[in-house]
Structures are given as structure tokens and as C-alpha cells.
Design a protein around this motif. Structure first.
Motif, PDB file in Angstrom:
ATOM      1  N   ASN A 129       1.241  -1.878  -0.533  1.00 45.35           N
ATOM      2  CA  ASN A 129       0.066  -0.327   0.266  1.00 45.35           C
ATOM      3  C   ASN A 129       0.697   1.415   0.071  1.00 45.35           C
ATOM      4  OD1 ASN A 129      -2.094  -1.217  -0.003  1.00 45.35           O
ATOM      5  ND2 ASN A 129      -2.783  -1.316   1.996  1.00 45.35           N
ATOM      6  N   ASP A 132       2.239   1.745  -3.344  1.00 44.96           N
ATOM      7  CA  ASP A 132       0.978   2.279  -4.236  1.00 44.96           C
ATOM      8  C   ASP A 132       1.036   3.723  -4.248  1.00 44.96           C
ATOM      9  OD1 ASP A 132      -0.144   1.521  -6.764  1.00 44.96           O
ATOM     10  OD2 ASP A 132      -1.975   1.624  -5.229  1.00 44.96           O
ATOM     11  N   GLU A 133       0.969   4.112  -3.069  1.00 49.50           N
ATOM     12  CA  GLU A 133       1.118   5.551  -2.552  1.00 49.50           C
ATOM     13  C   GLU A 133       2.071   6.117  -2.940  1.00 49.50           C
ATOM     14  OE1 GLU A 133       0.853   8.480   1.009  1.00 49.50           O
ATOM     15  OE2 GLU A 133      -0.472   6.421   0.992  1.00 49.50           O
ATOM     16  N   GLY A 136       2.170   5.174  -7.688  1.00 54.41           N
ATOM     17  CA  GLY A 136       1.382   4.422  -8.929  1.00 54.41           C
ATOM     18  C   GLY A 136       0.983   5.891  -9.679  1.00 54.41           C
ATOM     19  N   LEU A 146       1.088  -0.824 -13.316  1.00 57.56           N
ATOM     20  CA  LEU A 146       1.731  -0.782 -12.038  1.00 57.56           C
ATOM     21  C   LEU A 146       0.507  -1.941 -10.965  1.00 57.56           C
ATOM     22  CD1 LEU A 146       3.612  -0.793 -10.005  1.00 57.56           C
ATOM     23  CD2 LEU A 146       2.582   1.307  -9.118  1.00 57.56           C
ATOM     24  N   PHE A 148       0.061  -4.752  -7.978  1.00 63.16           N
ATOM     25  CA  PHE A 148       0.566  -5.492  -6.775  1.00 63.16           C
ATOM     26  C   PHE A 148       0.059  -6.398  -5.742  1.00 63.16           C
ATOM     27  CE2 PHE A 148       1.713  -0.688  -6.323  1.00 63.16           C
ATOM     28  CZ  PHE A 148       3.598  -1.059  -6.284  1.00 63.16           C
TER      29      PHE A 148
END
Length: 176
Positions: A129, A132-133, A136, A146, A148
Motif C-alpha cells: 500500500n 502504491d501511494e 501509483g 502497476l 501489487f
């Protein structure tokens, strides 16, 4: 703590620097900040760190490895675009907060072509997470899918198909 990071002999682990480096890209900075936040959250929880294999990769190491793999793809495998080759899917089986992907995206941003996608795997969903933050929006802006997936890659490395490969087309994969 030394400004450059280093080895904590009492805790028997490396620690990250808490300074911004002049040569640090915005993506590397975002990943470093996520890593530092994770370090603070995991402070005193060595059993969790060990069970999940949590080690944060320094940006210069990730950058060196991506550039080296890029060069090998071009010179040894004849892939003119290296890590940005449209036939490649880049997989990081221990993605964590995304150090290798930040280096790869920085390199890919300088090229006209794009890889098929990036797949980040890790047993630690919280780290994914954070990755991704940090990454992303940039990946989306570059047009690089992308993905995950939280899983233990020591048990299985079955890969999800990146966009454009739903029909089972051949997929070249580079693991970093």
C-alpha cells in the motif's frame, strides 16, 4: 544516528538516513519517506520484521541494479529499449515500499517506449500500500500498468497477467 545511515550494532540491522540527498529523485524521496514511516511503525517489533523479511533497499543500490539490468538487457539480450522494452514485464518478488520500481520508473521515464507492466509482490500488504501511494500516480502518468499482490513468494511465484496479456500471450519477465 549518522546522517548517511548505517549499521546499528545493538539492533543488528541497517537504518535509513533521515536526510534528503541532492541526487534523490522525487520518486526515490517518496519511497524513502514511506520506508521511514514503516521503520517508525515497526520500531521495537523485531519478530514481525524477521517473519516478513523487512529490509529497506537504499535508493543508490536500487538505481545501480536497475541501470545494470537495463544495460544487460540491451547488450546481452538485444532488447534495444532495455527495461522499457514493450515485451517485458518487470517483477519484484520482494517489492516492499518500491525502491526498485522507483529506480525503474525513473529510468523508464527517459525512454520513448514502455514495458508491459510492473508487478510487485510482497507478503506485507501494508508495504505494498505504501509503494502504491508513492509510485501509483507516476506509473499511471507514464502509462505503465502497476500491479501489487500481497503473497508469500517463497510459496508461489505465479504471476497475475498484466493488461494486454489476458489472452495468454507470451510474456517476457525480468525479476529484480
Amino acid at each position: 544516528e549518522a546522517a548517511s545511515g548505517g549499521w546499528d550494532s545493538e539492533r543488528k540491522r541497517c537504518y535509513l538516513p533521515r536526510v534528503v540527498r541532492c541526487d534523490e529523485s522525487p520518486l526515490e524521496r517518496a519511497v524513502r519517506e514511506q520506508s521511514e514511516s514503516r521503520e517508525r511503525a515497526l520500531e521495537g517489533n523485531e519478530s514481525l520484521r524477521r517473519s516478513r523479511g523487512i529490509v529497506h533497499t537504499p535508493a543508490p543500490l536500487a538505481r545501480f541494479m536497475c541501470r545494470h539490468v537495463d544495460e544487460l538487457l540491451k547488450t546481452r539480450l538485444g532488447l534495444r529499449h532495455g527495461l522499457a522494452d514493450p515485451r517485458l514485464t518487470i517483477v519484484d518478488p520482494g517489492c516492499g515500499t518500491g525502491a526498485f520500481f522507483s529506480a525503474a520508473l525513473d529510468l523508464i521515464a527517459t525512454r520513448a517506449s514502455r514495458p508491459r507492466g510492473l508487478i510487485g509482490l510482497d507478503i506485507d500488504g501494508d508495504a505494498l500500500n505504501a509503494a502504491d501511494e508513492a509510485l501509483g500516480r507516476v506509473a499511471f502518468g507514464l502509462g505503465v500498468p502497476l500491479i501489487f499482490d500481497a503473497r508469500n513468494t517463497l510459496e508461489s511465484l505465479e504471476l497475475p497477467a498484466p493488461p494486454g496479456n489476458e489472452r495468454g500471450r507470451d510474456m517476457d519477465v525480468v525479476c529484480v
